[in-house]
Motif scaffolding. Structure first.
Motif, PDB file in Angstrom:
ATOM      1  N   GLN A  32       0.837  -1.196   0.000  1.00  0.00           N
ATOM      2  CA  GLN A  32       0.000   0.000   0.000  1.00  0.00           C
ATOM      3  C   GLN A  32       0.876   1.251   0.000  1.00  0.00           C
ATOM      4  N   PHE A  33       1.190   1.700  -1.200  1.00  0.00           N
ATOM      5  CA  PHE A  33       2.014   2.887  -1.374  1.00  0.00           C
ATOM      6  C   PHE A  33       1.401   3.771  -2.448  1.00  0.00           C
ATOM      7  N   THR A  34       1.483   5.073  -2.228  1.00  0.00           N
ATOM      8  CA  THR A  34       0.923   6.018  -3.189  1.00  0.00           C
ATOM      9  C   THR A  34       1.560   5.877  -4.562  1.00  0.00           C
ATOM     10  N   HIS A  35       2.890   5.774  -4.610  1.00  0.00           N
ATOM     11  CA  HIS A  35       3.565   5.690  -5.908  1.00  0.00           C
ATOM     12  C   HIS A  35       3.193   4.403  -6.640  1.00  0.00           C
ATOM     13  N   LEU A  36       2.979   3.321  -5.895  1.00  0.00           N
ATOM     14  CA  LEU A  36       2.579   2.065  -6.523  1.00  0.00           C
ATOM     15  C   LEU A  36       1.154   2.154  -7.048  1.00  0.00           C
ATOM     16  N   ALA A  37       0.264   2.748  -6.267  1.00  0.00           N
ATOM     17  CA  ALA A  37      -1.124   2.904  -6.716  1.00  0.00           C
ATOM     18  C   ALA A  37      -1.193   3.736  -7.987  1.00  0.00           C
ATOM     19  N   GLY A  38      -0.407   4.814  -8.038  1.00  0.00           N
ATOM     20  CA  GLY A  38      -0.392   5.640  -9.240  1.00  0.00           C
ATOM     21  C   GLY A  38       0.127   4.890 -10.445  1.00  0.00           C
ATOM     22  N   TYR A  39       1.198   4.130 -10.249  1.00  0.00           N
ATOM     23  CA  TYR A  39       1.753   3.329 -11.344  1.00  0.00           C
ATOM     24  C   TYR A  39       0.731   2.308 -11.823  1.00  0.00           C
ATOM     25  N   GLN A  40       0.089   1.629 -10.892  1.00  0.00           N
ATOM     26  CA  GLN A  40      -0.907   0.626 -11.264  1.00  0.00           C
ATOM     27  C   GLN A  40      -2.097   1.269 -11.973  1.00  0.00           C
ATOM     28  N   GLY A  41      -2.495   2.459 -11.523  1.00  0.00           N
ATOM     29  CA  GLY A  41      -3.599   3.146 -12.186  1.00  0.00           C
ATOM     30  C   GLY A  41      -3.289   3.453 -13.640  1.00  0.00           C
ATOM     31  N   ALA A  42      -2.081   3.953 -13.885  1.00  0.00           N
ATOM     32  CA  ALA A  42      -1.683   4.250 -15.259  1.00  0.00           C
ATOM     33  C   ALA A  42      -1.604   2.988 -16.094  1.00  0.00           C
ATOM     34  N   LEU A  43      -1.070   1.912 -15.504  1.00  0.00           N
ATOM     35  CA  LEU A  43      -0.922   0.651 -16.235  1.00  0.00           C
ATOM     36  C   LEU A  43      -2.277   0.045 -16.573  1.00  0.00           C
ATOM     37  N   ALA A  44      -3.192   0.053 -15.608  1.00  0.00           N
ATOM     38  CA  ALA A  44      -4.518  -0.502 -15.862  1.00  0.00           C
ATOM     39  C   ALA A  44      -5.251   0.283 -16.941  1.00  0.00           C
ATOM     40  N   ALA A  45      -5.149   1.613 -16.901  1.00  0.00           N
ATOM     41  CA  ALA A  45      -5.809   2.431 -17.919  1.00  0.00           C
ATOM     42  C   ALA A  45      -5.218   2.158 -19.296  1.00  0.00           C
ATOM     43  N   PHE A  46      -3.892   2.053 -19.370  1.00  0.00           N
ATOM     44  CA  PHE A  46      -3.242   1.739 -20.644  1.00  0.00           C
ATOM     45  C   PHE A  46      -3.744   0.398 -21.176  1.00  0.00           C
ATOM     46  N   ASN A  47      -3.772  -0.601 -20.302  1.00  0.00           N
ATOM     47  CA  ASN A  47      -4.205  -1.933 -20.732  1.00  0.00           C
ATOM     48  C   ASN A  47      -5.668  -1.941 -21.160  1.00  0.00           C
ATOM     49  N   ALA A  48      -6.475  -1.082 -20.540  1.00  0.00           N
ATOM     50  CA  ALA A  48      -7.901  -1.055 -20.869  1.00  0.00           C
ATOM     51  C   ALA A  48      -8.180  -0.443 -22.234  1.00  0.00           C
ATOM     52  N   VAL A  49      -7.387   0.551 -22.633  1.00  0.00           N
ATOM     53  CA  VAL A  49      -7.735   1.311 -23.840  1.00  0.00           C
ATOM     54  C   VAL A  49      -6.824   1.046 -25.024  1.00  0.00           C
ATOM     55  N   GLN A  50      -5.729   0.310 -24.813  1.00  0.00           N
ATOM     56  CA  GLN A  50      -4.795   0.053 -25.909  1.00  0.00           C
ATOM     57  C   GLN A  50      -4.928  -1.389 -26.407  1.00  0.00           C
ATOM     58  N   PRO A  51      -4.578  -1.632 -27.663  1.00  0.00           N
ATOM     59  CA  PRO A  51      -4.683  -2.990 -28.211  1.00  0.00           C
ATOM     60  C   PRO A  51      -3.645  -3.954 -27.654  1.00  0.00           C
ATOM     61  N   ILE A  52      -2.598  -3.428 -27.036  1.00  0.00           N
ATOM     62  CA  ILE A  52      -1.620  -4.275 -26.368  1.00  0.00           C
ATOM     63  C   ILE A  52      -1.751  -4.053 -24.860  1.00  0.00           C
ATOM     64  N   SER A  53      -1.250  -4.987 -24.067  1.00  0.00           N
ATOM     65  CA  SER A  53      -1.305  -4.832 -22.620  1.00  0.00           C
ATOM     66  C   SER A  53       0.030  -5.225 -22.014  1.00  0.00           C
ATOM     67  N   LEU A  54       0.336  -4.632 -20.879  1.00  0.00           N
ATOM     68  CA  LEU A  54       1.624  -4.812 -20.222  1.00  0.00           C
ATOM     69  C   LEU A  54       1.431  -5.343 -18.808  1.00  0.00           C
ATOM     70  N   ALA A  55       2.410  -6.086 -18.340  1.00  0.00           N
ATOM     71  CA  ALA A  55       2.403  -6.599 -16.970  1.00  0.00           C
ATOM     72  C   ALA A  55       3.170  -5.651 -16.063  1.00  0.00           C
ATOM     73  N   GLY A  56       2.746  -5.574 -14.822  1.00  0.00           N
ATOM     74  CA  GLY A  56       3.411  -4.723 -13.853  1.00  0.00           C
ATOM     75  C   GLY A  56       4.548  -5.438 -13.155  1.00  0.00           C
ATOM     76  N   PRO A  57       5.327  -4.711 -12.344  1.00  0.00           N
ATOM     77  CA  PRO A  57       6.455  -5.317 -11.637  1.00  0.00           C
ATOM     78  C   PRO A  57       5.984  -6.161 -10.464  1.00  0.00           C
ATOM     79  N   GLY A  58       6.803  -7.097 -10.049  1.00  0.00           N
ATOM     80  CA  GLY A  58       6.508  -7.860  -8.854  1.00  0.00           C
ATOM     81  C   GLY A  58       6.786  -7.042  -7.607  1.00  0.00           C
TER      82      GLY A  58
END
Length: 372
Positions: free
Chosen positions: A323-349
């Motif tokens: 539970q970290f602000t910087h992680l939540a922001g990164y995940q938010g950007a990644l999820a939005a990218f994956n939702a609207v783009q034809p390709i999708s990316l995995a996040g870090p462990g």
């Protein structure tokens, strides 16, 4: 009757760090985006209860500490015995920092200028996998609802403070990180239950402002022993008493509160519960109707932040993991990218995620600890 459904490319539920970043990212890629928030303001924990107020408070505490120890740097003329905390001015500083961040980054006007539609003061719950119902939080009468549909949803509802099952807690006043910054009076003494990042940061800040602080629980339990050893010495110099035992019960007393912990009885004017955070509000969202698996511990997702319903994503503290602000922001950007783009990316462990506890000195970690 509910209003006729509107349709969006992406609907983001929750306007903390994860939700704000997700909404901005989706809109940046041209998606019709709606951001919904139960509270009457955007910003979530970071702006109103976490990062911003805590760091503003820590800055005040640092100023007090430097004034108290300035003589060793050649500062003369200060009577350190007369230094006291003007709690109202501290609160004013905290509030001004919050308002600055809100007006600069988090206000509805800023989001709408970025192409995001915003709905405040509404509770969101699923009707089915593609339909969301919005109900005005203040409305308890029929007719205060709206239906909408979306291609993708991003859940970013955050977490709230854990209230431990402490005997006698119902009979005393206590604070959490959500209320500690609004205390009407500065406490002469404070017991802090929980030695994690929240408890450690606030314990040191209040101690340096002049409060007698007792920290109950293992201090910085996730850190290496050598780090904990250094910080225990720092806390001792700050006058913080650490009781590494379990809080057992609490009761009201003439002087405030008596806390029984670790075989000791501690009398204090105030009590701060910092026993962790847990995902909040998931049970009220009717996630089962959308085919989203969840539990009180959070929402499981895959590496691309998809829930069991693959068009629905979840990010940030509602996952129940780190539970970290910087992680939540990164995940938010990644999820939005994956939702609207034809390709999708995995996040870090989790191992690749850095973290920092903003005590003085600060404790930063990335990767595995020695025990791990």
């Amino acid at each position: 009757m509910a209003a006729k459904a509107g349709h969006y490319d992406v609907v983001v539920i929750g306007a903390g760090s994860g939700g704000l970043t997700a909404a901005r990212t989706a809109a940046r890629f041209g998606a019709r985006t709606l951001l919904v928030e139960r509270l009457p303001r955007l910003g979530g924990d970071c702006t109103w209860y976490g990062c911003v107020p805590s760091k503003a408070l820590i800055r005040c505490a640092h100023a007090m500490h430097e004034a108290r120890h300035g003589a060793r740097f050649g500062v003369a003329g200060l009577n350190t015995d007369s230094l006291t905390c003007d709690w109202q001015k501290v609160k004013d500083h905290v509030k001004s920092c919050q308002e600055h961040i809100y007006n600069q980054d988090d206000s509805p006007e800023i989001l709408e200028a970025a192409g995001v539609e915003v709905r405040l003061g509404v509770h969101a719950s699923f009707v089915d996998a593609k339909t969301l119902q919005l109900a005005t939080v203040e409305s308890t009468t029929p007719g205060g609802t709206e239906l909408l549909t979306a291609n993708h949803f991003i859940i970013a509802t955050g977490a709230g403070p854990v209230i431990p099952p402490l005997k006698g807690l119902d009979a005393v006043k206590y604070a959490t990180y959500e209320t500690i910054f609004d205390l009407p009076e500065f406490p002469g003494s404070l017991a802090v239950i929980g030695g994690g990042p929240i408890g450690s940061e606030l314990a040191q800040a209040f101690a340096r402002l002049g409060c007698k602080v007792t920290l109950v629980g293992k201090m910085m339990p996730r850190e290496d022993d050598d780090v904990r050893h250094v910080m225990s010495q720092v806390f001792e110099k700050d006058g913080i008493v650490v009781v590494e035992g379990r809080a057992e019960s609490v009761e009201p007393a003439a002087a405030g509160i008596v806390l029984h912990a670790g075989g000791r009885s501690l009398t204090c004017a105030g009590l701060l519960l910092a026993a962790g955070r847990r995902p909040k509000g998931l049970d009220a969202m009717s996630l089962d109707r959308a085919g989203v698996k969840w539990s009180q511990n959070g929402i499981p997702v895959d590496a691309k932040l998809r829930t069991s319903a693959k068009h629905i994503y979840a990010v940030g503290d509602c996952l129940g993991g780190l539970q970290f602000t910087h992680l939540a922001g990164y995940q938010g950007a990644l999820a939005a990218f994956n939702a609207v783009q034809p390709i999708s990316l995995a996040g870090p462990g989790n191992v690749a995620v850095p973290r920092c506890t903003f005590t003085h000195p600060e404790v930063a970690t990335v990767g595995l600890t020695m025990k791990e």
